[in-house]
Write an enzyme that holds these catalytic residues in place. Sequence first.
Site, mmCIF file in Angstrom:
data_model
loop_
_atom_site.group_PDB
_atom_site.id
_atom_site.type_symbol
_atom_site.label_atom_id
_atom_site.label_comp_id
_atom_site.label_asym_id
_atom_site.label_seq_id
_atom_site.Cartn_x
_atom_site.Cartn_y
_atom_site.Cartn_z
ATOM 1 N N HIS A 1 45.384 47.149 36.931
ATOM 2 C CA HIS A 1 44.238 48.011 37.564
ATOM 3 C C HIS A 1 43.963 48.217 39.141
ATOM 4 O O HIS A 1 43.730 49.171 39.767
ATOM 5 C CB HIS A 1 42.564 48.028 36.876
ATOM 6 C CG HIS A 1 41.763 48.974 36.678
ATOM 7 N ND1 HIS A 1 41.990 50.115 37.163
ATOM 8 C CD2 HIS A 1 40.378 48.454 37.877
ATOM 9 C CE1 HIS A 1 40.552 50.514 37.854
ATOM 10 N NE2 HIS A 1 39.786 50.009 38.342
ATOM 11 N N ARG B 1 45.340 49.329 43.983
ATOM 12 C CA ARG B 1 46.229 48.750 45.582
ATOM 13 C C ARG B 1 47.631 49.310 45.409
ATOM 14 O O ARG B 1 47.927 48.285 47.375
ATOM 15 C CB ARG B 1 45.204 46.966 45.290
ATOM 16 C CG ARG B 1 44.212 47.042 45.461
ATOM 17 C CD ARG B 1 43.221 47.892 46.723
ATOM 18 N NE ARG B 1 42.120 47.836 46.314
ATOM 19 C CZ ARG B 1 40.769 47.910 46.979
ATOM 20 N NH1 ARG B 1 41.330 49.039 47.962
ATOM 21 N NH2 ARG B 1 40.146 47.667 46.884
ATOM 22 N N LEU C 1 46.164 40.040 32.500
ATOM 23 C CA LEU C 1 46.771 41.448 32.958
ATOM 24 C C LEU C 1 46.438 42.665 32.938
ATOM 25 O O LEU C 1 47.039 43.437 33.494
ATOM 26 C CB LEU C 1 47.668 40.770 31.454
ATOM 27 C CG LEU C 1 49.071 42.433 32.345
ATOM 28 C CD1 LEU C 1 49.783 41.719 33.719
ATOM 29 C CD2 LEU C 1 50.174 42.105 31.255
ATOM 30 N N GLN D 1 38.255 43.719 50.210
ATOM 31 C CA GLN D 1 37.991 44.969 49.627
ATOM 32 C C GLN D 1 38.788 43.971 48.366
ATOM 33 O O GLN D 1 38.673 44.560 46.934
ATOM 34 C CB GLN D 1 40.034 45.373 50.285
ATOM 35 C CG GLN D 1 39.537 46.466 51.713
ATOM 36 C CD GLN D 1 40.893 47.477 52.090
ATOM 37 O OE1 GLN D 1 41.808 46.660 51.636
ATOM 38 N NE2 GLN D 1 40.166 47.903 52.995
ATOM 39 N N GLU E 1 37.640 30.771 46.538
ATOM 40 C CA GLU E 1 38.403 30.745 48.175
ATOM 41 C C GLU E 1 38.093 29.894 49.055
ATOM 42 O O GLU E 1 37.174 28.402 49.038
ATOM 43 C CB GLU E 1 37.310 31.439 48.567
ATOM 44 C CG GLU E 1 38.321 32.296 49.692
ATOM 45 C CD GLU E 1 37.302 33.072 50.559
ATOM 46 O OE1 GLU E 1 38.173 33.962 51.754
ATOM 47 O OE2 GLU E 1 36.274 33.645 49.991
ATOM 48 N N SER F 1 42.977 46.177 24.682
ATOM 49 C CA SER F 1 42.952 44.470 24.526
ATOM 50 C C SER F 1 43.738 43.366 24.388
ATOM 51 O O SER F 1 43.924 42.614 25.008
ATOM 52 C CB SER F 1 41.399 44.814 23.531
ATOM 53 O OG SER F 1 42.243 44.876 22.313
ATOM 54 N N SER G 1 36.338 27.050 51.697
ATOM 55 C CA SER G 1 34.928 27.212 51.768
ATOM 56 C C SER G 1 35.326 26.628 53.525
ATOM 57 O O SER G 1 36.113 25.824 53.912
ATOM 58 C CB SER G 1 34.711 25.700 51.461
ATOM 59 O OG SER G 1 33.634 26.021 52.205
ATOM 60 N N ALA G 2 35.039 27.673 54.582
ATOM 61 C CA ALA G 2 35.030 27.275 55.909
ATOM 62 C C ALA G 2 33.723 26.712 56.065
ATOM 63 O O ALA G 2 33.006 26.663 57.261
ATOM 64 C CB ALA G 2 34.857 28.696 56.555
ATOM 65 N N ARG H 1 31.006 29.857 62.568
ATOM 66 C CA ARG H 1 32.397 30.588 61.362
ATOM 67 C C ARG H 1 32.221 31.706 62.032
ATOM 68 O O ARG H 1 32.597 32.728 62.310
ATOM 69 C CB ARG H 1 32.290 30.275 59.962
ATOM 70 C CG ARG H 1 31.378 30.214 59.343
ATOM 71 C CD ARG H 1 31.939 30.029 58.476
ATOM 72 N NE ARG H 1 30.079 30.097 57.275
ATOM 73 C CZ ARG H 1 30.135 30.712 55.581
ATOM 74 N NH1 ARG H 1 31.286 30.384 55.419
ATOM 75 N NH2 ARG H 1 29.040 30.520 54.971
#
Length: 316
Positions: free
Chosen positions: A225, A230, A220, A108, A119, A88, A121-122, A203
């Site tokens: 994680h 990754r 953080l 991913q 994100e 925490s 937008s297409a 698209r």
Amino acid sequence: MFSTDQQSQIDAARAGWTQTRRTVVPAAEEALYTPLPVLQTGFVRLIDYMGGDEAIVQGARVSYGKGTRSTSDDRGLIRYLMRNRHTSPFELAVAKFHVRAPIFVTRQWFRHRTASINEYSARYSVLEKEFYFPRPEDIARQSSSNKQGRGDILPMEAAEHVLDLLREDATRCYDHYLEMLNQDEDGNVVDPDRPVVARELARMTLPVNVMTQFYWQINLWNLLHFLRLRADAHAQYEIRAYADAILTLVERWAPQTYEAFRDYMQEAALLSGPALRALRAILAGDGTVDLQAAGLSKREATELIALLPEIGSRAR
């Protein structure tokens, strides 16, 4: 990587200063807004942050009371929190990133659901003609032992052929995309005899190596994680490249937390009960230890010997 207008906006943001009473991290301030190149045309940049090592310590001491003030310095406390997975206090620090990456990487990335994402937008805007193409030395055969991994690197001639196919397909698909849109950059119809197809439909023809952009805000602990998974050698190379870039920003933003993460998560190993008992038997000199008979699966036994090759002669 950026248009002249975009670069001017970045330069203006970096040149501006705002007085604040909140705690700031000088190294993170210096890194703000600056893009770190990833995968040729991709990037990661730190847009904003709240807190850092100091915020983590402050939050932990509110929880634990006065005792820690005289018994533990900041670094020791952060390492204690990391070692014992007291998560925490780490959640009190937050960062926001701007990322440009291929869509197959973002698929991913967005599996990590403990973040706020917005994100490009297409449906609303036209995607740029920017694609990710791997380097020849990164093109490999399918792994025979890992269904989601790569095996041996292809010979140069075969790798170049793969690249030719990827470039040809990307070019054709983008040309079809523009044909369906049937509009120029100012929104004027190019050919009145053809329909203007909705962007949300046009698209669909684009391949998953087309570049997209998103803002990503995460605390953080959840970021660590993400990085543990990754920035690992088992992760796909492309997303690992982004994770490695973010790691350099975390090191600047929260250096003591980064050090503890590296020691207790990134470079550490988790042993199961059977693995720990087998290892104790090996260290006690109880002859050759049959790892599978000790309760380890075949894969876990292989991984344990790979982790500690010095026990290989005493385990089977």
